[in-house]
Scaffold this motif. Structure first.
Motif, PDB file in Angstrom:
ATOM      1  N   SER A 147     -15.794  17.139  -0.207  1.00 61.39           N
ATOM      2  CA  SER A 147     -14.581  16.740   0.488  1.00 61.39           C
ATOM      3  C   SER A 147     -14.115  17.851   1.434  1.00 61.39           C
ATOM      4  O   SER A 147     -14.055  19.017   1.040  1.00 61.39           O
ATOM      5  N   PRO A 148     -13.751  17.499   2.671  1.00 62.06           N
ATOM      6  CA  PRO A 148     -13.238  18.518   3.601  1.00 62.06           C
ATOM      7  C   PRO A 148     -11.823  18.968   3.255  1.00 62.06           C
ATOM      8  O   PRO A 148     -11.336  19.951   3.806  1.00 62.06           O
ATOM      9  N   THR A 149     -11.167  18.248   2.338  1.00 58.29           N
ATOM     10  CA  THR A 149      -9.784  18.592   1.978  1.00 58.29           C
ATOM     11  C   THR A 149      -9.671  19.084   0.538  1.00 58.29           C
ATOM     12  O   THR A 149      -8.596  19.043  -0.054  1.00 58.29           O
ATOM     13  N   VAL A 150     -10.787  19.551  -0.033  1.00 54.15           N
ATOM     14  CA  VAL A 150     -10.795  19.932  -1.444  1.00 54.15           C
ATOM     15  C   VAL A 150      -9.843  21.091  -1.739  1.00 54.15           C
ATOM     16  O   VAL A 150      -9.294  21.181  -2.834  1.00 54.15           O
ATOM     17  N   PHE A 151      -9.591  21.959  -0.749  1.00 52.75           N
ATOM     18  CA  PHE A 151      -8.713  23.107  -0.996  1.00 52.75           C
ATOM     19  C   PHE A 151      -7.286  22.905  -0.498  1.00 52.75           C
ATOM     20  O   PHE A 151      -6.357  23.499  -1.028  1.00 52.75           O
ATOM     21  N   ASN A 152      -7.110  22.064   0.529  1.00 52.63           N
ATOM     22  CA  ASN A 152      -5.762  21.902   1.074  1.00 52.63           C
ATOM     23  C   ASN A 152      -5.124  20.565   0.737  1.00 52.63           C
ATOM     24  O   ASN A 152      -3.990  20.301   1.119  1.00 52.63           O
ATOM     25  N   LEU A 153      -5.851  19.689   0.026  1.00 52.79           N
ATOM     26  CA  LEU A 153      -5.353  18.383  -0.406  1.00 52.79           C
ATOM     27  C   LEU A 153      -4.883  17.520   0.765  1.00 52.79           C
ATOM     28  O   LEU A 153      -4.042  16.644   0.609  1.00 52.79           O
ATOM     29  N   GLY A 154      -5.453  17.788   1.942  1.00 53.83           N
ATOM     30  CA  GLY A 154      -5.099  17.014   3.128  1.00 53.83           C
ATOM     31  C   GLY A 154      -3.977  17.611   3.946  1.00 53.83           C
ATOM     32  O   GLY A 154      -3.662  17.102   5.029  1.00 53.83           O
ATOM     33  N   TYR A 155      -3.372  18.698   3.450  1.00 51.99           N
ATOM     34  CA  TYR A 155      -2.296  19.349   4.200  1.00 51.99           C
ATOM     35  C   TYR A 155      -2.923  20.360   5.164  1.00 51.99           C
ATOM     36  O   TYR A 155      -3.035  21.545   4.861  1.00 51.99           O
ATOM     37  N   THR A 156      -3.327  19.874   6.310  1.00 50.49           N
ATOM     38  CA  THR A 156      -4.004  20.690   7.316  1.00 50.49           C
ATOM     39  C   THR A 156      -3.005  21.263   8.311  1.00 50.49           C
ATOM     40  O   THR A 156      -1.813  20.918   8.301  1.00 50.49           O
ATOM     41  N   ALA A 157      -3.497  22.123   9.197  1.00 46.57           N
ATOM     42  CA  ALA A 157      -2.634  22.683  10.240  1.00 46.57           C
ATOM     43  C   ALA A 157      -2.082  21.591  11.132  1.00 46.57           C
ATOM     44  O   ALA A 157      -0.934  21.664  11.600  1.00 46.57           O
ATOM     45  N   GLU A 158      -2.887  20.544  11.368  1.00 47.04           N
ATOM     46  CA  GLU A 158      -2.427  19.425  12.197  1.00 47.04           C
ATOM     47  C   GLU A 158      -1.284  18.677  11.511  1.00 47.04           C
ATOM     48  O   GLU A 158      -0.300  18.292  12.148  1.00 47.04           O
ATOM     49  N   VAL A 159      -1.427  18.463  10.193  1.00 42.47           N
ATOM     50  CA  VAL A 159      -0.348  17.806   9.434  1.00 42.47           C
ATOM     51  C   VAL A 159       0.899  18.681   9.433  1.00 42.47           C
ATOM     52  O   VAL A 159       2.026  18.186   9.572  1.00 42.47           O
ATOM     53  N   ALA A 160       0.696  19.985   9.307  1.00 47.68           N
ATOM     54  CA  ALA A 160       1.837  20.908   9.250  1.00 47.68           C
ATOM     55  C   ALA A 160       2.628  20.941  10.546  1.00 47.68           C
ATOM     56  O   ALA A 160       3.824  21.271  10.540  1.00 47.68           O
ATOM     57  N   GLU A 161       1.993  20.605  11.658  1.00 54.39           N
ATOM     58  CA  GLU A 161       2.722  20.537  12.921  1.00 54.39           C
ATOM     59  C   GLU A 161       3.819  19.475  12.847  1.00 54.39           C
ATOM     60  O   GLU A 161       4.908  19.645  13.391  1.00 54.39           O
TER      61      GLU A 161
END
Length: 272
Positions: free
Chosen positions: A235-249
């Motif tokens: 999974s590409p979100t295994v460490f951030n649980l989907g909370y990426t820099a793009e989501v954080a914007e």
């Protein structure tokens, strides 16, 4: 002072570990402890000094005192204990899958700090012992809601108390084996090795499966169990649980609390 551009803040944080929430610093806990650098003996020493574990054991003892004051009949008492033990893995599965791994809590300013503390920090730094334990403010009410009404329906006040006490003891057992799963050692017992392997896959391969800690029956029932990492793509979100820099914007609340959005493998981010 001018506020830093969100994108710049997140970019700057890419080489840094996420800032961990402050926790109680008493005795042994005056410094940070990482399970991948600890022995089993050191873990046991730390575990029984952790304030939350002391609280849970104290609440279990108090529940036992209530049972002694208003005892339920033996059959109702045993039934309440058994039901609390059976309900715990289901309650954990539901909360872990649909709350802790939700993608709705970070969208609300008043829920984001709770989500960050109870799970995001743990996935960002899985071996940090301070953020491995759940917050008592969340754990105790959850256990109470899951156990006390069931016990009361079975046998009144005494049964409700013993069901709650069983829930707190089960919580302590669950937390201890959760620590064991992150400890850097090879278990001698096949069952412990199995649950450790499955939980490590949840943290380092695909977070959308293996939601159990000591019990994976509900994973099997709901189709989220995977025995080998080869059974799934990473999974590409295994460490951030989907909370990426793009989501954080768009939803900056967790990033603001964390000092940015950390990226990369936790073991490489937290060498020091």
């Amino acid at each position: 002072m001018r506020r830093q551009r969100p994108g710049a803040r997140h970019d700057e944080s890419r080489t840094n570990a996420v800032k961990i929430s402050d926790t109680v610093k008493t005795g042994f806990w005056q410094k940070t402890h990482h399970l991948d650098r600890m022995t089993l003996r050191e873990l046991i020493h730390a575990y029984f000094q952790y304030p939350a574990i002391i609280l849970y054991l104290g609440l279990a003892a108090a529940a036992g005192g209530v049972w002694l004051w208003r005892p339920a009949p033996l059959i109702q008492t045993l039934a309440s204990i058994a039901l609390a033990v059976l309900v715990f893995p289901l309650a954990w599965y539901v909360l872990h899958r649909w709350v802790l791994h939700s993608q709705w809590m970070w969208k609300h300013k008043w829920l984001a700090p709770t989500w960050k503390r109870i799970h995001y920090d743990h996935h960002q730094d899985p071996n940090n012992l301070e953020v491995l334990f759940g917050s008592p403010l969340n754990v105790v009410p959850t256990v109470a809601i899951a156990t006390i009404p069931l016990g009361y329906m079975i046998g009144g006040t005494g049964a409700a108390a013993i069901a709650f006490g069983t829930g707190m003891i089960t919580t302590c057992v669950n937390e201890f084996f959760h620590c064991i799963q992150h400890l850097s050692y090879k278990p001698r017992y096949a069952w412990i090795a199995m649950i450790k392997q499955r939980h490590m896959a949840h943290h380092f391969h695909d977070e959308t499966g293996n939601f159990g800690i000591t019990n994976y029956w509900w994973d099997r029932l709901f189709g989220t169990l995977y025995e080998r990492i080869g059974d799934r793509k990473k999974s590409p979100t295994v460490f951030n649980l989907g909370y990426t820099a793009e989501v954080a914007e768009k939803y900056p609340y967790v990033a603001d609390l964390s000092g940015g959005v950390a990226t990369g493998h936790p073991r490489r981010r937290n060498k020091d």
